[in-house]
Design a protein around this motif. Structure first.
Motif, short mmCIF file in Angstrom:
data_model
loop_
_atom_site.label_atom_id
_atom_site.label_comp_id
_atom_site.label_asym_id
_atom_site.label_seq_id
_atom_site.Cartn_x
_atom_site.Cartn_y
_atom_site.Cartn_z
N LYS A 21 9.23 8.54 -7.94
CA LYS A 21 10.03 8.56 -6.73
C LYS A 21 11.50 8.65 -7.08
CE LYS A 21 6.72 5.89 -3.97
NZ LYS A 21 5.69 5.82 -5.00
N ALA A 51 9.40 3.65 1.06
CA ALA A 51 9.33 5.11 1.00
C ALA A 51 9.07 5.71 2.38
CB ALA A 51 8.23 5.53 0.02
N ASN A 67 6.00 1.14 -1.06
CA ASN A 67 5.39 2.14 -0.18
C ASN A 67 6.02 2.11 1.22
OD1 ASN A 67 3.13 4.14 0.17
ND2 ASN A 67 2.57 2.69 1.78
N GLU A 68 6.22 0.91 1.75
CA GLU A 68 6.84 0.79 3.07
C GLU A 68 8.28 1.30 3.04
OE1 GLU A 68 5.76 -0.01 5.99
OE2 GLU A 68 3.72 -0.51 5.40
N HIS A 79 5.90 1.38 -10.02
CA HIS A 79 5.64 1.92 -8.68
C HIS A 79 6.70 2.94 -8.24
CE1 HIS A 79 2.23 -0.63 -8.04
NE2 HIS A 79 2.94 -1.73 -8.20
N ALA A 138 3.92 -3.41 -4.60
CA ALA A 138 3.47 -2.04 -4.34
C ALA A 138 3.60 -1.71 -2.86
CB ALA A 138 2.03 -1.88 -4.81
N ALA A 139 3.22 -2.68 -2.01
CA ALA A 139 3.35 -2.47 -0.56
C ALA A 139 4.82 -2.34 -0.16
CB ALA A 139 2.70 -3.63 0.19
#
Length: 563
Positions: free
Chosen positions: A344, A373, A370-371, A340, A366-367
């Motif tokens: 990045k 980021a 993402n959070e 993931h 994954a969440a």
């Protein structure tokens, strides 16, 4: 009189355009016979084909003045073009253009006639009573009235490189992938393709992603359906939908049908009778293992409620393989985080992030990334740091389930509890695969017959965690609920059903005596095995998952040090 002539003229024009449209449709209509990929290959090899062409996702072949077609996606086009000349035709030919012009003219003249008619003759105003809607029992409902059946395959570009933390699952599926890639190799050996694979595990562990990766690795068409999509209001429609998807999968074979949340359609029959659901399930059972051949089609099902599935669906010949997808352990979480974070910029200690995310599924990780980021963007940073992870962790946890997050003290309690069960299971020579920090029980091997001593040992193993916590912490904890319930039920069965208590026809007092004896024996055992228990606890806290072989190595180290 003039009005009547205008009306007749418009009606005549409409009839002419309509006839013209029917003529174009008759010329344009596809009269080719639909066959499977295997049948098309056989026809080309046996007969002398005049020519072939590609159109609308199908390969058309003319043989002896007859036309045949098969789905392009399931055919070896290169091999066929060496045997028959291939033409590339435009998707939009003259006949379809003719038909579309006719439709446009028909709509145009109909609008002109309606405009003239209502302009010249306006009806007098009249009172209209509200219409009472009643059910028309004379009408027979057609499939098109219910749903638009558009089941089409997709070619997945997901591979196992995109799925991390499932090493054991990959090993189970590699053989099936090779079978889909090279079916002739197995057919020559007389081996059949497994008809079904059932993926079991908690939500968010990546069951759907694994199915896509299998299709992507094998390079075969992928048909996706959710279990709830087969549930229809009208009886028989769910069964027809099952039949249609299998028919299309057979035409595109080799192919994969993935049914997500299969428990929605595969619940055990009998209780809370539902004729439509049972009819749909019966059709699914027939398609997977009936008189009709499903050669080249493999069904992958996913569920987190295997206990509610019908026994007929679980028997061999339907779902030949069952694969349990567990929550990722410490090292698997690192691999998932690497996937993931691939595109990045970050400055993170992934081992530390993994330790902070005990109990997180792949979807939760994954969440989390993402959070984190988004948090980095809000503070206008160009890379992720631990500050972003810590700021986002609570948001992800509270958005999921509270027990996904454990404090250091809670992890130690869980490690003691599970280590005690692992130690007692190994010492009593019970066959099992592994013990996990996050799962309630050890993964045992299936067995049908048990002796009294084996059942008594199972009760002792179930009580091991409770006794170890009482010895180490001086009290019990709420995580023992499931094991205690199993131990009580097993003791009750031993006493009342199997006659294994002090009396042949036992009662509750006999069951209580069995539990008391088991608890006393295990308390004495753990009082003398504290060093071994501590070693397994420390290793489990570090790795979060231990196999039987790893437990054996730990105990050998402890015994060597003591000697």
């Amino acid at each position: 009189m003039r009005k009547s002539k205008n009306r007749n003229l418009f009606i005549g024009l409409i009839a002419l355009v309509f006839a013209f449209g029917l003529l174009g449709y008759g010329l344009y209509k596809d009269r080719a016979k639909l066959v499977s990929a295997e049948e098309m290959i056989r026809l080309v090899e046996v007969n002398q084909a005049s020519y072939a062409y590609l159109e609308g996702g199908y390969l058309y072949v003319k043989i002896n003045n007859l036309y045949y077609k098969a789905p392009q996606v399931s055919l070896p086009i290169r091999e066929l073009t060496m045997k028959v000349p291939l033409e590339i035709r435009r998707e939009y030919d003259g006949y379809s253009l003719l038909f579309d012009i006719a439709i446009v003219l028909f709509i145009l003249f109909t609008g002109m006639w309606a405009y003239q008619f209502f302009r010249q003759e306006r009806p007098k105003e009249r009172i209209v009573e509200p219409k009472r809607f009643t059910r028309d029992t004379s009408r027979s409902y057609d499939d098109r009235d219910l749903f638009d059946m558009r089941v089409s395959p997709t070619m997945c570009n997901v591979t196992f490189d995109d799925v991390a933390g499932i090493k054991e699952v990959k090993e189970e599926l590699e053989e099936i992938i090779d079978f889909l890639k090279n079916p002739k190799k197995y057919q020559q050996f007389g081996t059949k393709l497994p008809k079904g694979v059932l993926l079991m595990g908690p939500p968010g562990v990546g069951k759907t992603l694994i199915a896509k990766a299998v299709a992507g690795e094998a390079g075969v068409p992928f048909f996706y359906q959710s279990g709830s999509s087969f549930a229809q209001i009208y009886v028989g429609m769910g069964a027809k939908r099952v039949h249609d998807i299998f028919r299309k999968a057979k035409l595109a074979a080799p192919s994969i049908i993935f049914i997500d949340e299969i428990d929605a359609v595969g619940k055990a029959r009998g209780s809370l009778r539902n004729d439509e659901r049972e009819t749909t399930l019966n059709q699914l059972l027939t398609e997977m293992d009936g008189f009709e051949d499903s050669k080249g089609v493999i069904v992958i099902g996913a569920t987190n409620k295997i206990d509610v599935l019908d026994e007929a669906l679980l028997r061999s010949g339907r779902f030949d393989r069952r694969i349990y997808v567990e929550l990722p352990d410490f090292y698997e979480r690192i691999k998932i985080l690497e996937v993931h974070l691939r595109n990045k910029h970050y400055e993170l200690d992934l081992e530390e992030v993994s330790r902070l995310s005990v109990g997180f599924s792949g979807a939760a990780l994954a969440a989390l990334v993402n959070e984190a980021a988004l948090h980095a963007l809000r503070r206008k940073s160009k890379q992720l740091t631990m500050e972003d992870i810590l700021a986002s962790k609570d948001k992800v946890v509270l958005g999921k389930r509270k027990q996904l997050s454990f404090s250091d003290e809670e992890k130690k309690i869980l490690a003691t509890y599970q280590a005690a069960k692992a130690l007692s299971a190994y010492w009593m020579e019970m066959e099992f695969e592994k013990i996990s920090l996050m799962n309630e029980g050890i993964k045992e091997f299936d067995k049908e017959l048990f002796s009294r001593s084996e059942l008594f040992n199972k009760i002792k193993i179930l009580l091991s965690g409770i006794i170890a916590l009482e010895i180490n912490y001086g009290e019990g904890y709420s995580n023992c609920e499931e094991d205690l319930s199993k131990a009580k039920a097993l003791a009750q069965e031993m006493a009342e059903r199997y006659g294994m208590g002090s009396k042949l026809i036992g009662d509750t007092s006999d069951a209580l005596q069995i539990l008391s004896d088991a608890k006393n024996e295990m308390r004495e055992f753990f009082e003398n095995a504290k060093p071994a228990l501590r070693s397994i606890e420390e290793r489990l806290l570090e790795q979060e998952r231990l196999s039987k072989e790893e437990i054996r190595d730990i105990l050998q180290e402890v015994m060597f040090v003591e000697s």
